[in-house]
Design a protein around this motif. Structure first.
Motif, short mmCIF file in Angstrom:
data_model
loop_
_atom_site.label_atom_id
_atom_site.label_comp_id
_atom_site.label_asym_id
_atom_site.label_seq_id
_atom_site.Cartn_x
_atom_site.Cartn_y
_atom_site.Cartn_z
N ILE A 120 -10.48 -0.28 -0.36
CA ILE A 120 -9.44 0.05 0.59
C ILE A 120 -8.98 0.70 1.67
CG2 ILE A 120 -7.75 2.52 -0.13
CD1 ILE A 120 -10.02 2.65 -2.82
N VAL A 121 -9.52 0.73 2.36
CA VAL A 121 -9.30 1.40 3.96
C VAL A 121 -8.71 -0.17 4.67
CG1 VAL A 121 -9.69 2.38 6.24
CG2 VAL A 121 -10.35 3.49 4.00
N GLY A 122 -10.50 -0.97 4.77
CA GLY A 122 -10.25 -2.48 5.42
C GLY A 122 -9.03 -2.81 4.92
N SER A 123 -8.91 -3.50 2.92
CA SER A 123 -7.17 -4.34 2.65
C SER A 123 -6.16 -4.07 3.59
CB SER A 123 -8.03 -4.36 1.32
OG SER A 123 -9.44 -4.74 0.85
N VAL A 124 -6.15 -2.21 3.52
CA VAL A 124 -4.45 -1.80 3.30
C VAL A 124 -4.29 -1.99 5.02
CG1 VAL A 124 -3.51 0.52 3.61
CG2 VAL A 124 -4.38 -0.13 2.26
N ALA A 125 -5.56 -1.61 6.08
CA ALA A 125 -5.34 -2.23 7.79
C ALA A 125 -5.17 -3.54 7.59
CB ALA A 125 -7.08 -1.74 7.61
N VAL A 126 -5.56 -4.52 7.04
CA VAL A 126 -5.86 -5.53 7.18
C VAL A 126 -4.37 -6.04 7.41
CG1 VAL A 126 -6.23 -7.90 6.23
CG2 VAL A 126 -7.70 -6.74 7.33
N SER A 127 -3.57 -5.44 5.72
CA SER A 127 -1.69 -5.91 5.01
C SER A 127 -1.28 -5.84 6.13
CB SER A 127 -2.42 -4.99 3.48
OG SER A 127 -0.78 -5.32 3.82
N ALA A 128 -1.44 -4.03 6.47
CA ALA A 128 -0.41 -3.29 7.70
C ALA A 128 -0.59 -4.02 8.91
CB ALA A 128 -0.91 -1.81 8.24
N LEU A 129 -1.91 -4.31 8.68
CA LEU A 129 -1.58 -5.63 11.06
C LEU A 129 -0.67 -6.92 10.43
CD1 LEU A 129 -2.91 -5.83 13.68
CD2 LEU A 129 -4.77 -7.02 12.54
N LEU A 130 -1.58 -7.36 9.10
CA LEU A 130 -0.41 -8.68 9.33
C LEU A 130 1.18 -8.76 8.75
CD1 LEU A 130 -3.04 -11.34 6.67
CD2 LEU A 130 -2.70 -11.07 9.06
N SER A 131 1.43 -7.15 8.03
CA SER A 131 2.94 -6.32 7.98
C SER A 131 3.55 -6.32 9.31
CB SER A 131 3.67 -5.86 6.92
OG SER A 131 2.16 -5.56 5.85
N LEU A 132 3.25 -5.89 9.84
CA LEU A 132 3.67 -5.40 11.69
C LEU A 132 4.09 -6.76 12.52
CD1 LEU A 132 4.25 -3.48 13.91
CD2 LEU A 132 1.94 -3.72 14.75
N ILE A 133 2.84 -7.78 12.06
CA ILE A 133 3.24 -9.41 12.82
C ILE A 133 4.81 -9.73 12.17
CG2 ILE A 133 2.32 -12.01 13.02
CD1 ILE A 133 -0.35 -10.06 13.24
N VAL A 134 4.58 -9.72 10.58
CA VAL A 134 5.72 -10.00 10.35
C VAL A 134 7.41 -9.84 11.02
CG1 VAL A 134 7.04 -11.11 7.85
CG2 VAL A 134 4.58 -11.14 8.36
N ILE A 135 7.10 -8.50 10.67
CA ILE A 135 8.07 -7.73 11.13
C ILE A 135 8.34 -8.08 12.60
CG2 ILE A 135 8.81 -5.31 11.60
CD1 ILE A 135 6.69 -4.32 9.48
#
Length: 362
Positions: A120-135
């Motif tokens: 959970i923690v690893g997946s959410v962290a990767v998701s948040a990082l990719l989301s930040l790049i998109v933003i």
């Protein structure tokens, strides 16, 4: 607990949902990219200027409801993940093989829980990082409020870890994959519909509408599913008010308590679970009467509410209709539950030795 062989076995047991959770987590950066494309199409560049046309103020109030989809799917996946790690092993009789390994029951329990939490923690962290790049690399940098992404990480980690821990606890109360998945799914949303059933009961017996808003709000507060289901509303409301997201302290407190209590109970129950009850709905037969009583009461209230609504034509509600529906639904629930509690959901785990014997007979 940190044994490589134990972690490898747990991974093989739940790898489908582990990768499923990773893919579901990646829905957020994908949806953000789609949102940026939508905004670009809606507010085109001004060909006569190097600046963009200023959109109406409402464009800055982005809809964050698409984030609910990611959170809800994550919550559903972790319930199945926990059921694969525990309930399926009891159903296919492979849990006995796990117990034969040189590890204590508590170590086995903690290794399964930690595997889920790290996923959970690893997946959410990767998701948040990719989301930040998109933003930061799209038009969303002008629209998206970055604090919402931080709040999303908090909700996603705390909410899904709490649900996973809750499901793990049910894995040590129930004896099959089906029972663990179904009972966990029911109880993560149970307080809110139960509050409505109680409100309807009181309204029918007082002869007037009773809101019971305080009781309903309290039940909503302890409904675990609400912490992954209404994030979009909370985020949009916070941006409209130009303030921080409300309820962060409540999220930390409620989800933290759910997690701590669930892990503690699972740890205690892991020492006492009896293998002879694997495959049954409940591992502890002493709590069957409690489950029966709770289910019958809830079905009585549901039947009463249903019959009182379909027979309501204005004026006072009929208590006769209420009790007729309640007794009918309670009787059906008692009959079905009695049958279910006596069913043993089990099948043979196909070990290597078993396959050799099968091939030899052929």
């Amino acid at each position: 607990m940190w044994s490589r062989s134990l972690w490898r076995q747990n991974y093989k047991q739940a790898k489908t949902m582990i990768w499923g959770f990773i893919l579901v987590s990646l829905l957020l950066p994908y949806n953000l990219f789609q949102e940026s494309v939508s905004i670009n199409n809606e507010w085109p560049k001004n060909l006569d200027s190097h600046h963009r046309v200023s959109p109406p103020p409402s464009a800055y109030d982005m809809s964050y409801y698409f984030m609910d989809t990611s959170l809800i799917l994550q919550g559903m996946v972790v319930i199945i993940m926990a059921s694969l790690l525990l309930g399926l092993q009891r159903t296919n009789q492979s849990y006995e093989l796990t117990l034969s390994l040189p590890y204590s029951r508590q170590e086995i329990m903690l290794s399964k829980w930690l595997l889920g939490v790290l996923t959970i923690v690893g997946s959410v962290a990767v998701s948040a990082l990719l989301s930040l790049i998109v933003i930061q690399t799209t038009i969303l940098t002008e629209y998206f409020h970055l604090e919402v992404l931080g709040y999303y990480v908090i909700f996603a980690i705390l909410g899904t870890v709490a649900i996973f821990s809750f499901a793990t606890m049910f894995g040590y109360l129930t004896g099959s994959f089906f029972a663990q998945a179904v009972l966990t799914s029911i109880f993560v949303i149970f307080p809110i519909p139960f509050a409505e059933l109680v409100r309807t009961f009181v309204s029918n017996h007082t002869g007037e509408f009773v809101s019971m808003s305080g009781f309903t709000d309290s039940m909503s507060l302890v409904t675990l599913a609400m912490y992954v289901a209404d994030f979009g509303y909370r985020a949009s409301d916070a941006i409209h008010r130009e303030g921080g997201l409300s309820g962060i302290g409540t999220v930390i407190l409620v989800c933290g308590l759910y997690t701590l209590l669930s892990v503690a109970l699972a740890y205690i129950l892991s020492r006492h679970a009896k293998a002879e009850h694997h495959g049954r709905t409940l591992l502890y037969q002493s709590i069957e009467p409690i489950l029966k009583a709770g289910v019958i009461v809830c079905f009585f209230l549901t039947g009463g509410m249903f019959f009182s609504e379909i027979n309501y034509h204005g004026g006072e509600r009929s208590l006769v209709s209420y009790y007729m529906g309640g007794i009918l639904f309670a009787g059906i629930a008692y009959y079905v539950l009695t049958k279910l509690l006596n069913i043993r959901f089990r099948f043979q785990y196909p070990t290597k030795n078993h396959n050799k014997k099968v091939n030899a007979t052929k």
